[in-house]
Scaffold this active site. Structure first.
Site, PDB file in Angstrom:
ATOM      1  N   GLY A 292       4.748   2.604   4.079  1.00  0.00           N
ATOM      2  CA  GLY A 292       5.153   1.332   3.474  1.00  0.00           C
ATOM      3  C   GLY A 292       6.080   1.523   2.290  1.00  0.00           C
ATOM      4  O   GLY A 292       5.888   2.415   1.474  1.00  0.00           O
TER       5      GLY A 292
ATOM      6  N   LEU B 299      -0.662   2.525  -1.396  1.00  0.00           N
ATOM      7  CA  LEU B 299       0.757   2.290  -1.064  1.00  0.00           C
ATOM      8  C   LEU B 299       1.751   2.925  -2.041  1.00  0.00           C
ATOM      9  O   LEU B 299       2.792   2.341  -2.359  1.00  0.00           O
ATOM     10  CB  LEU B 299       1.034   0.787  -0.935  1.00  0.00           C
ATOM     11  CG  LEU B 299       0.353   0.101   0.260  1.00  0.00           C
ATOM     12  CD1 LEU B 299       0.554  -1.408   0.193  1.00  0.00           C
ATOM     13  CD2 LEU B 299       0.877   0.637   1.583  1.00  0.00           C
TER      14      LEU B 299
ATOM     15  N   ASN C 166       8.100   0.055   7.533  1.00  0.00           N
ATOM     16  CA  ASN C 166       6.954  -0.735   7.094  1.00  0.00           C
ATOM     17  C   ASN C 166       7.236  -1.260   5.685  1.00  0.00           C
ATOM     18  O   ASN C 166       7.566  -0.475   4.787  1.00  0.00           O
ATOM     19  CB  ASN C 166       5.688   0.134   7.131  1.00  0.00           C
ATOM     20  CG  ASN C 166       4.446  -0.654   6.764  1.00  0.00           C
ATOM     21  OD1 ASN C 166       4.221  -0.950   5.585  1.00  0.00           O
ATOM     22  ND2 ASN C 166       3.637  -0.983   7.746  1.00  0.00           N
TER      23      ASN C 166
ATOM     24  N   CYS D  57      -2.938  -4.334   3.929  1.00  0.00           N
ATOM     25  CA  CYS D  57      -3.480  -3.143   3.293  1.00  0.00           C
ATOM     26  C   CYS D  57      -4.715  -3.533   2.474  1.00  0.00           C
ATOM     27  O   CYS D  57      -4.629  -4.378   1.581  1.00  0.00           O
ATOM     28  CB  CYS D  57      -2.461  -2.484   2.366  1.00  0.00           C
ATOM     29  SG  CYS D  57      -3.172  -1.082   1.493  1.00  0.00           S
TER      30      CYS D  57
ATOM     31  N   GLY E 294      -5.432   2.594  16.215  1.00  0.00           N
ATOM     32  CA  GLY E 294      -6.787   2.694  15.671  1.00  0.00           C
ATOM     33  C   GLY E 294      -7.518   3.820  16.374  1.00  0.00           C
ATOM     34  O   GLY E 294      -8.075   3.632  17.443  1.00  0.00           O
TER      35      GLY E 294
END
Lengths: 260, 301
Positions: free
Chosen positions: B46, B73, B99, B129, B242
């Site tokens: 990100g 982040l 991202n 997040c 995931g």
């Protein structure tokens, strides 16, 4: 730069050195490339414990392609490693991290300071420093289980402190310097955080450089996850914030660069 | 000849395999292990409008079959990212998905606008997040807020947008529908599940942030279930992730309805995982005589 790789190593030999401290030689191509102060990531075979364990390189035998790690059992992963016998196959990733800057020792009076399970990487370092004016090897242990002291004493003037006073002087590694009136031009150190803070403070007072090896919880070990950072005095060149990655920019830092 | 190509919001990927944001940096670190040319896309860590310091350490800890992270982040900010990370990724024949994170709608918009003339294929918007108080999680847990932020970003974005959804909600299909209705071109899921670990020896939290995001194989069944629910609720493409560790896991997500699949925490365990998934999907197709991968997407109903 050497090439990092994950490969299967073979346990050559494992022996216990002290209460909870194990000494394992493994056969791996990483041995040829690894430099003092670098580390390897060791994987468990327990599929519920996925993350690799970062363990410092204690010694290498480049000719035979063997690498030695000396580690303390601290949890499920290291407990599993401690049961491995000769011939056991084990996944490792390495070599990782920057290592100690050997060139800084040239012609200098050097302190090599190790505390507890921070002692192992100092062996490969003490071996590799061959052009220093002098080498004082200063070790702090919990008690008289002096693992690696025999190996290290071949490479410099040995000084020992123990927390319980059962060997050497009673106290910590840094107490030795004062008690014995030692001095140096450069310091290399690895050990628990209170010791490293004391080293940083001492180096600052004496205005000499200290290269300290840090430890932090890691996930990837290769600089991607940003899990293992240390606060830096200046903005880090890679992260552009006051954080540097211990696994890749370290684990060895000039003490004055980091806020510990 | 097998065809592994997939299309996400008009962008054709050579295969559905990508990296989960935050587990692969901008690809530099893993380029030592894998050929980035083999990946469908690289999804970057990100990036915000300005550099973020992230959380104090410890930021990561291991849990049963997975891990918790609370990196917070940390990122170098969009200006450095454009100067350094995008040119790096441009050297490879793979799609670039950036991202984007922010603390406010204006933060996201600033990043998205700075990326408008960049050679970036897709934007993944991190509104989920769990580790940053104002890191967008507020936008990702309420359908109305999600809808508003999606609209604001969509209005300024030059590239198609992928809203990344949080699993920490009562009904993720509702969130996906809200994103779709607001103009999102695709959705990705799942972000990490909020968790906690206590160190019984030190009698403290294992993470400095107290809570962290759970990832790794431990969360895979939850992720497959949510991808299935979302894929059956929306018409836009779904990117599933995931706990994907290998091609078998990735195929599960495809069968559940994912058009793309991302490898996350398992990169840390096996730095070759992404390429092994690419190769393994091709093997699976050969084994079952599947000529076009899109045939199997969402085929388990």
């Amino acid at each position: 730069m050497e090439q990092k790789k994950k490969e299967q190593a073979v346990v050559y030999r494992q022996t216990q050195r002290a209460t909870g401290v194990f000494d394992m030689w493994i056969e791996t191509s990483i041995a040829k490339q690894a430099r003092p102060g670098q580390f390897i990531s060791v994987y468990t075979q327990n599929r519920s414990a996925l993350l690799p364990r970062p363990i410092s390189v204690c010694e290498t035998d480049k000719e035979k392609g063997r690498l030695r790690i000396v580690y303390r059992v601290a949890g499920t992963g290291t407990k599993e490693f401690s049961a491995y016998k000769s011939g056991h196959r084990i996944d490792v990733l390495g070599p990782l991290g920057n290592g100690f800057p050997l060139e800084e020792a040239k012609g200098k009076r050097v302190f090599i300071i190790g505390g507890g399970i921070g002692i192992p990487p100092m062996l490969e370092l003490a071996k590799a420093i061959t052009d220093a004016a002098s080498k004082d090897i200063i070790l702090g242990y919990r008690n008289n289980e002096l693992f690696l002291a025999e190996d290290l004493k071949k490479y410099g003037n040995m000084h020992i402190a123990t927390e319980d006073g059962s060997a050497g002087i009673k106290g910590h590694a840094l107490n030795i310097i004062e008690t014995e009136g030692l001095s140096a031009d450069v310091i290399f150190a690895c050990g628990p955080m209170p010791m490293l803070r004391a080293v940083k403070h001492y180096a600052d007072m004496k205005s000499i450089p200290a290269y300290i090896s840090l430890e932090e919880r890691m996930a990837c070990g290769v600089g991607a996850c940003l899990g293992c950072v240390v606060k830096t005095k200046e903005i880090d060149h890679h992260s552009h914030v006051n954080n540097a990655r211990i696994c890749t920019d370290g684990p060895v830092y000039l003490a004055e660069r980091v806020e510990i | 000849m097998i065809n592994t190509k997939v299309n996400i919001a008009g962008v054709e990927l050579k295969n559905p395999v990508m990296t989960a944001s935050g587990t692969f940096g901008s690809g530099m670190e893993y380029a030592e292990f894998v050929d980035l040319n083999k990946l469908g896309a690289v999804v970057t860590k990100g990036v915000a409008n300005v550099p973020w310091e992230g959380n104090p350490t410890p930021r990561v800890c291991e849990t049963y079959g997975g891990m918790l992270n609370a990196i917070g982040l940390q990122n170098p900010g969009i200006d450095v990212f454009i100067e350094r990370d995008i040119p790096f990724l441009k050297q490879f024949d793979t799609k670039i998905i950036v991202n984007v994170c922010g603390r406010s709608a204006a933060d996201y918009v600033e990043v998205v606008e700075k990326l408008s003339d960049q050679p970036v294929d897709l934007l993944e918007i991190n509104v989920s997040c769990p580790n940053v108080k104002h890191g967008g999680i507020a936008f990702g847990q309420d359908p109305k807020c999600l809808s508003e932020i999606t609209k604001e970003i969509k209005a300024k974005a030059k590239q198609p947008i992928i809203m990344k959804l949080s699993p920490n909600v009562t009904d993720i299909a509702e969130m996906a529908k809200a994103a779709e209705a607001a103009g999102s071109d695709a959705v990705s899921l799942i972000n990490t599940l909020t968790g906690m670990k206590i160190d019984i020896h030190k009698r403290t939290f294992a993470l400095a942030n107290k809570t962290g995001g759970l990832s790794g194989p431990a969360i895979k069944p939850v992720a497959v279930r949510m991808v299935y629910q979302v894929a059956n609720a929306v018409k836009i493409p779904v990117i599933g992730m995931g706990g994907i560790a290998n091609a078998e896991d990735a195929v599960e997500f495809l069968l559940a309805g994912a058009t793309g699949v991302a490898v996350g925490a398992m990169n840390f365990v096996n730095p070759y995982a992404t390429v092994e998934v690419v190769d393994g999907i091709a093997e699976y197709m050969k084994t079952y005589g599947i000529e076009d991968l899109t045939e199997i997407i969402g085929s388990v109903k």
